[in-house]
Design a protein around this motif. Structure first.
Motif, PDB file in Angstrom:
ATOM      1  N   ASN A   4       0.837  -1.187   0.000  1.00 25.53           N
ATOM      2  CA  ASN A   4       0.000   0.000   0.000  1.00 25.53           C
ATOM      3  C   ASN A   4       0.881   1.250   0.000  1.00 25.53           C
ATOM      4  O   ASN A   4       1.530   1.571   0.997  1.00 25.53           O
ATOM      5  CB  ASN A   4      -0.916  -0.020   1.230  1.00 25.53           C
ATOM      6  CG  ASN A   4      -1.901   1.109   1.240  1.00 25.53           C
ATOM      7  OD1 ASN A   4      -1.686   2.157   0.646  1.00 25.53           O
ATOM      8  ND2 ASN A   4      -2.997   0.896   1.936  1.00 25.53           N
ATOM      9  N   ARG A   5       0.906   1.971  -1.112  1.00 26.78           N
ATOM     10  CA  ARG A   5       1.753   3.167  -1.251  1.00 26.78           C
ATOM     11  C   ARG A   5       1.428   4.210  -0.182  1.00 26.78           C
ATOM     12  O   ARG A   5       2.332   4.847   0.368  1.00 26.78           O
ATOM     13  CB  ARG A   5       1.587   3.742  -2.650  1.00 26.78           C
ATOM     14  CG  ARG A   5       2.478   4.916  -2.940  1.00 26.78           C
ATOM     15  CD  ARG A   5       2.300   5.385  -4.388  1.00 26.78           C
ATOM     16  NE  ARG A   5       3.065   6.563  -4.658  1.00 26.78           N
ATOM     17  CZ  ARG A   5       4.320   6.599  -5.053  1.00 26.78           C
ATOM     18  NH1 ARG A   5       4.984   5.463  -5.216  1.00 26.78           N
ATOM     19  NH2 ARG A   5       4.935   7.735  -5.285  1.00 26.78           N
ATOM     20  N   THR A   6       0.161   4.397   0.128  1.00 21.96           N
ATOM     21  CA  THR A   6      -0.241   5.394   1.115  1.00 21.96           C
ATOM     22  C   THR A   6       0.366   5.083   2.481  1.00 21.96           C
ATOM     23  O   THR A   6       0.825   5.993   3.184  1.00 21.96           O
ATOM     24  CB  THR A   6      -1.777   5.469   1.215  1.00 21.96           C
ATOM     25  OG1 THR A   6      -2.301   5.761  -0.071  1.00 21.96           O
ATOM     26  CG2 THR A   6      -2.215   6.513   2.201  1.00 21.96           C
ATOM     27  N   PHE A   7       0.373   3.828   2.858  1.00 18.66           N
ATOM     28  CA  PHE A   7       0.964   3.419   4.134  1.00 18.66           C
ATOM     29  C   PHE A   7       2.420   3.880   4.226  1.00 18.66           C
ATOM     30  O   PHE A   7       2.841   4.455   5.233  1.00 18.66           O
ATOM     31  CB  PHE A   7       0.864   1.899   4.285  1.00 18.66           C
ATOM     32  CG  PHE A   7       1.621   1.354   5.455  1.00 18.66           C
ATOM     33  CD1 PHE A   7       1.112   1.465   6.737  1.00 18.66           C
ATOM     34  CD2 PHE A   7       2.849   0.721   5.284  1.00 18.66           C
ATOM     35  CE1 PHE A   7       1.807   0.961   7.835  1.00 18.66           C
ATOM     36  CE2 PHE A   7       3.557   0.217   6.366  1.00 18.66           C
ATOM     37  CZ  PHE A   7       3.030   0.340   7.642  1.00 18.66           C
ATOM     38  N   TRP A   8       3.202   3.622   3.177  1.00 20.23           N
ATOM     39  CA  TRP A   8       4.616   3.981   3.189  1.00 20.23           C
ATOM     40  C   TRP A   8       4.807   5.493   3.129  1.00 20.23           C
ATOM     41  O   TRP A   8       5.715   6.030   3.764  1.00 20.23           O
ATOM     42  CB  TRP A   8       5.346   3.280   2.045  1.00 20.23           C
ATOM     43  CG  TRP A   8       5.367   1.804   2.227  1.00 20.23           C
ATOM     44  CD1 TRP A   8       4.692   0.881   1.474  1.00 20.23           C
ATOM     45  CD2 TRP A   8       6.043   1.055   3.238  1.00 20.23           C
ATOM     46  NE1 TRP A   8       4.926  -0.382   1.963  1.00 20.23           N
ATOM     47  CE2 TRP A   8       5.755  -0.310   3.035  1.00 20.23           C
ATOM     48  CE3 TRP A   8       6.875   1.403   4.295  1.00 20.23           C
ATOM     49  CZ2 TRP A   8       6.271  -1.306   3.854  1.00 20.23           C
ATOM     50  CZ3 TRP A   8       7.386   0.403   5.108  1.00 20.23           C
ATOM     51  CH2 TRP A   8       7.083  -0.935   4.883  1.00 20.23           C
ATOM     52  N   MET A   9       3.962   6.181   2.386  1.00 22.09           N
ATOM     53  CA  MET A   9       4.071   7.634   2.293  1.00 22.09           C
ATOM     54  C   MET A   9       3.782   8.285   3.652  1.00 22.09           C
ATOM     55  O   MET A   9       4.436   9.260   4.027  1.00 22.09           O
ATOM     56  CB  MET A   9       3.132   8.183   1.228  1.00 22.09           C
ATOM     57  CG  MET A   9       3.461   7.747  -0.189  1.00 22.09           C
ATOM     58  SD  MET A   9       5.042   8.326  -0.765  1.00 22.09           S
ATOM     59  CE  MET A   9       4.619   9.987  -1.213  1.00 22.09           C
ATOM     60  N   VAL A  10       2.815   7.762   4.381  1.00 18.93           N
ATOM     61  CA  VAL A  10       2.508   8.288   5.712  1.00 18.93           C
ATOM     62  C   VAL A  10       3.704   8.063   6.648  1.00 18.93           C
ATOM     63  O   VAL A  10       4.076   8.963   7.419  1.00 18.93           O
ATOM     64  CB  VAL A  10       1.222   7.659   6.279  1.00 18.93           C
ATOM     65  CG1 VAL A  10       1.058   7.956   7.759  1.00 18.93           C
ATOM     66  CG2 VAL A  10       0.015   8.140   5.493  1.00 18.93           C
ATOM     67  N   ASN A  11       4.313   6.901   6.583  1.00 19.30           N
ATOM     68  CA  ASN A  11       5.504   6.634   7.398  1.00 19.30           C
ATOM     69  C   ASN A  11       6.635   7.596   7.057  1.00 19.30           C
ATOM     70  O   ASN A  11       7.283   8.152   7.951  1.00 19.30           O
ATOM     71  CB  ASN A  11       5.984   5.196   7.202  1.00 19.30           C
ATOM     72  CG  ASN A  11       5.199   4.217   8.019  1.00 19.30           C
ATOM     73  OD1 ASN A  11       5.375   4.156   9.225  1.00 19.30           O
ATOM     74  ND2 ASN A  11       4.327   3.469   7.382  1.00 19.30           N
ATOM     75  N   ASN A  12       6.877   7.809   5.773  1.00 17.13           N
ATOM     76  CA  ASN A  12       7.945   8.716   5.350  1.00 17.13           C
ATOM     77  C   ASN A  12       7.620  10.154   5.741  1.00 17.13           C
ATOM     78  O   ASN A  12       8.504  10.897   6.165  1.00 17.13           O
ATOM     79  CB  ASN A  12       8.176   8.596   3.849  1.00 17.13           C
ATOM     80  CG  ASN A  12       8.778   7.259   3.472  1.00 17.13           C
ATOM     81  OD1 ASN A  12       9.295   6.542   4.310  1.00 17.13           O
ATOM     82  ND2 ASN A  12       8.701   6.916   2.204  1.00 17.13           N
ATOM     83  N   GLY A  13       6.367  10.549   5.608  1.00 13.85           N
ATOM     84  CA  GLY A  13       5.959  11.890   6.021  1.00 13.85           C
ATOM     85  C   GLY A  13       6.148  12.102   7.513  1.00 13.85           C
ATOM     86  O   GLY A  13       6.572  13.175   7.952  1.00 13.85           O
ATOM     87  N   GLY A  14       5.846  11.076   8.297  1.00 11.22           N
ATOM     88  CA  GLY A  14       6.055  11.158   9.734  1.00 11.22           C
ATOM     89  C   GLY A  14       7.520  11.367  10.087  1.00 11.22           C
ATOM     90  O   GLY A  14       7.847  12.157  10.986  1.00 11.22           O
ATOM     91  N   THR A  78      11.778   2.203   5.255  1.00 16.15           N
ATOM     92  CA  THR A  78      10.472   2.645   4.748  1.00 16.15           C
ATOM     93  C   THR A  78      10.594   3.199   3.340  1.00 16.15           C
ATOM     94  O   THR A  78       9.586   3.528   2.722  1.00 16.15           O
ATOM     95  CB  THR A  78       9.793   3.687   5.666  1.00 16.15           C
ATOM     96  OG1 THR A  78      10.567   4.876   5.706  1.00 16.15           O
ATOM     97  CG2 THR A  78       9.581   3.125   7.062  1.00 16.15           C
TER      98      THR A  78
END
Length: 91
Positions: A4-14, A78
């Motif tokens: 899930n791309r969104t999952f990884w993007m949220v982790n990277n954004g965090g 991530t």
């Protein structure tokens, strides 16, 4: 969830938000700055140690080494794990 791309993007954004917060504390001179800056430094060091491992894991994806080093330094697994799974591009 691993694909899930969104999952990884949220982790990277965090992670980016945490780095920004630590930088803000460093500049502002808050009394407890050293904890956040120390933690950010430990995270960056751990990610730096991941670079050779990420290069070996992503060898077949032929990533640009500058991008691999920068993205692994900032995001660690991530970034390189989604690249390995095909969620992100290596280039």
């Amino acid at each position: 969830m691993v694909n899930n791309r969104t999952f990884w993007m949220v982790n990277n954004g965090g992670l980016l938000l945490f780095y920004a917060f630590a930088a803000y504390l460093l500049v502002s001179g808050a009394a407890w700055t050293h904890y956040a800056v120390l933690l950010a430094g430990i995270i960056l060091l751990a990610h730096a140690l991941e670079i050779p491992f990420a290069a070996r894991i992503l060898r077949d994806k032929d990533p640009a080494m500058g991008r691999l080093a920068l993205m692994t330094l900032l995001f660690g697994f991530t970034w390189w794990l989604p690249v390995k799974k095909g969620v992100y591009s290596a280039r």
